[in-house]
Write a protein that holds these residues in place. Structure first.
Motif, PDB file in Angstrom:
ATOM      1  N   ILE A  84      39.782   7.886  21.172  1.00  0.00           N
ATOM      2  CA  ILE A  84      39.377   9.114  20.275  1.00  0.00           C
ATOM      3  C   ILE A  84      40.216  10.463  20.568  1.00  0.00           C
ATOM      4  O   ILE A  84      40.224  10.970  19.681  1.00  0.00           O
ATOM      5  N   HIS A  85      40.818  10.591  21.678  1.00  0.00           N
ATOM      6  CA  HIS A  85      41.901  11.692  21.767  1.00  0.00           C
ATOM      7  C   HIS A  85      43.141  11.161  22.733  1.00  0.00           C
ATOM      8  O   HIS A  85      42.985  11.653  23.940  1.00  0.00           O
ATOM      9  N   PRO A  86      43.803  10.808  22.340  1.00  0.00           N
ATOM     10  CA  PRO A  86      45.050  10.391  22.920  1.00  0.00           C
ATOM     11  C   PRO A  86      45.846  11.539  23.418  1.00  0.00           C
ATOM     12  O   PRO A  86      46.734  11.196  24.431  1.00  0.00           O
ATOM     13  N   ASP A  87      45.713  12.478  22.987  1.00  0.00           N
ATOM     14  CA  ASP A  87      46.708  13.800  23.576  1.00  0.00           C
ATOM     15  C   ASP A  87      45.975  14.323  24.860  1.00  0.00           C
ATOM     16  O   ASP A  87      44.774  14.111  24.867  1.00  0.00           O
ATOM     17  N   TYR A  88      46.664  15.235  25.430  1.00  0.00           N
ATOM     18  CA  TYR A  88      45.826  15.923  26.404  1.00  0.00           C
ATOM     19  C   TYR A  88      45.007  16.844  25.896  1.00  0.00           C
ATOM     20  O   TYR A  88      45.195  17.641  25.040  1.00  0.00           O
ATOM     21  N   HIS A  89      43.890  16.867  26.714  1.00  0.00           N
ATOM     22  CA  HIS A  89      42.835  17.686  26.287  1.00  0.00           C
ATOM     23  C   HIS A  89      42.062  17.896  27.767  1.00  0.00           C
ATOM     24  O   HIS A  89      41.657  17.155  28.349  1.00  0.00           O
ATOM     25  N   LYS A  90      41.502  19.356  27.974  1.00  0.00           N
ATOM     26  CA  LYS A  90      41.049  19.651  29.350  1.00  0.00           C
ATOM     27  C   LYS A  90      39.645  18.820  29.313  1.00  0.00           C
ATOM     28  O   LYS A  90      39.237  18.362  30.428  1.00  0.00           O
ATOM     29  N   ILE A  95      35.978  14.589  31.414  1.00  0.00           N
ATOM     30  CA  ILE A  95      35.222  13.444  31.304  1.00  0.00           C
ATOM     31  C   ILE A  95      35.863  12.079  32.052  1.00  0.00           C
ATOM     32  O   ILE A  95      34.921  11.469  32.822  1.00  0.00           O
ATOM     33  N   LYS A  96      37.087  11.838  31.948  1.00  0.00           N
ATOM     34  CA  LYS A  96      37.808  11.023  32.888  1.00  0.00           C
ATOM     35  C   LYS A  96      37.533  11.215  34.387  1.00  0.00           C
ATOM     36  O   LYS A  96      37.252  10.221  35.151  1.00  0.00           O
ATOM     37  N   ASP A  97      37.547  12.383  34.908  1.00  0.00           N
ATOM     38  CA  ASP A  97      37.265  12.550  36.065  1.00  0.00           C
ATOM     39  C   ASP A  97      35.866  12.396  36.651  1.00  0.00           C
ATOM     40  O   ASP A  97      35.612  11.556  37.665  1.00  0.00           O
ATOM     41  N   ILE A  98      35.062  12.632  35.845  1.00  0.00           N
ATOM     42  CA  ILE A  98      33.543  12.492  36.169  1.00  0.00           C
ATOM     43  C   ILE A  98      33.404  10.747  36.092  1.00  0.00           C
ATOM     44  O   ILE A  98      32.884  10.334  36.992  1.00  0.00           O
TER      45      ILE A  98
HETATM   46  N1  LIG Z   1      44.208  12.905  27.881  1.00  0.00           N
HETATM   47  C1  LIG Z   1      44.059  13.459  28.807  1.00  0.00           C
HETATM   48  N2  LIG Z   1      43.590  14.876  29.014  1.00  0.00           N
HETATM   49  C2  LIG Z   1      43.523  15.437  30.110  1.00  0.00           C
HETATM   50  N3  LIG Z   1      43.589  15.096  31.256  1.00  0.00           N
HETATM   51  C3  LIG Z   1      43.936  13.757  31.395  1.00  0.00           C
HETATM   52  C4  LIG Z   1      44.052  12.724  30.152  1.00  0.00           C
HETATM   53  N4  LIG Z   1      44.250  11.709  30.654  1.00  0.00           N
HETATM   54  C5  LIG Z   1      44.210  11.617  32.051  1.00  0.00           C
HETATM   55  N5  LIG Z   1      43.895  12.814  32.385  1.00  0.00           N
HETATM   56  C6  LIG Z   1      43.702  13.002  33.911  1.00  0.00           C
HETATM   57  O1  LIG Z   1      44.582  12.130  34.752  1.00  0.00           O
HETATM   58  C7  LIG Z   1      43.598  11.421  35.425  1.00  0.00           C
HETATM   59  C8  LIG Z   1      43.871   9.910  35.380  1.00  0.00           C
HETATM   60  O2  LIG Z   1      43.558   9.288  34.102  1.00  0.00           O
HETATM   61  P1  LIG Z   1      44.190   7.947  33.821  1.00  0.00           P
HETATM   62  O3  LIG Z   1      43.857   7.672  32.191  1.00  0.00           O
HETATM   63  O4  LIG Z   1      45.265   7.577  34.091  1.00  0.00           O
HETATM   64  O5  LIG Z   1      43.041   7.050  34.768  1.00  0.00           O
HETATM   65  P2  LIG Z   1      43.508   6.334  35.993  1.00  0.00           P
HETATM   66  O6  LIG Z   1      42.493   6.875  36.833  1.00  0.00           O
HETATM   67  O7  LIG Z   1      44.962   6.508  36.316  1.00  0.00           O
HETATM   68  O8  LIG Z   1      42.978   4.945  35.380  1.00  0.00           O
HETATM   69  P3  LIG Z   1      43.711   3.376  35.610  1.00  0.00           P
HETATM   70  O9  LIG Z   1      44.427   3.621  36.895  1.00  0.00           O
HETATM   71  O10 LIG Z   1      42.307   2.820  35.609  1.00  0.00           O
HETATM   72  O11 LIG Z   1      44.532   3.466  34.395  1.00  0.00           O
HETATM   73  C9  LIG Z   1      42.188  11.563  34.841  1.00  0.00           C
HETATM   74  O12 LIG Z   1      41.010  11.376  35.728  1.00  0.00           O
HETATM   75  C10 LIG Z   1      42.420  13.106  34.210  1.00  0.00           C
HETATM   76  O13 LIG Z   1      42.268  14.178  35.244  1.00  0.00           O
END
Ligand SMILES: Nc1ncnc2c1ncn2[C@@H]1O[C@H](COP(=O)(O)OP(=O)(O)OP(=O)(O)O)[C@@H](O)[C@H]1O
Length: 126
Positions: A84-90, A95-98
């Motif tokens: 839904i959002h391939p570009d960087y977004h805070k 969401i990914k951190d959580i």
């Molecule tokens: N689109 C984005 N915008 C902002 N921050 C991002 C974005 N994508 C990733 N991040 C940051 O990078 C971290 C790692 O993301 P990523 O998608 O690479 O997961 P990962 O834990 O490396 O997963 P995996 O190893 O399973 O691929 C996220 O937790 C987040 O802090």
């Protein structure tokens, strides 16, 4: 998606097929799942080596399952976020951190469980 022509049984069989495909995709394409599976296999080998009890096997498999399930859900959330959002977004980062917190909780609790099962047995070796 539900096919309106499917009977109840056919619908269930189709769902199981998709679910098995999902497990196969996770195991063959996701490094995080491969890593957790590796630790699960190591724990299983340790279980045989130390001849752990039935209750310990059950708790250990629950812990392995908990980590794999959390890792799989985290992967799914990452994929949705990237779609839904391939570009960087805070907010995507937040969401990914959580989401990454879920498998971390599970792994941390599993380590405690492993400690309860194996530390007394390792102590007996010395
Ligand atoms: N689109 C984005 N915008 C902002 N921050 C991002 C974005 N994508 C990733 N991040 C940051 O990078 C971290 C790692 O993301 P990523 O998608 O690479 O997961 P990962 O834990 O490396 O997963 P995996 O190893 O399973 O691929 C996220 O937790 C987040 O802090």
């Amino acid at each position: 998606m539900k096919n309106p022509n499917d009977s109840f049984l056919r619908g269930r069989i189709r769902s199981v097929k998709f679910a098995i495909r999902g497990m196969w995709l996770l195991i063959t394409t996701e490094d995080s799942i491969k890593a957790q599976l590796f630790f699960g296999v190591v724990a299983t080998i340790l279980g045989f080596y130390f001849e752990i009890s039935n209750i310990e096997w059950m708790v250990q498999f629950l812990a392995i399952g908990m980590v794999l399930v959390a890792e799989a859900l985290n992967t799914a959330i990452e994929k949705v976020a990237d779609f839904i959002h391939p570009d960087y977004h805070k907010k995507i980062g937040f969401i990914k951190d959580i989401a990454a917190g879920a498998p971390s909780f599970a792994a941390f609790i599993s380590l405690i469980i492993a400690g309860f099962i194996y530390i007394p047995k390792i102590n007996l070796l010395f």
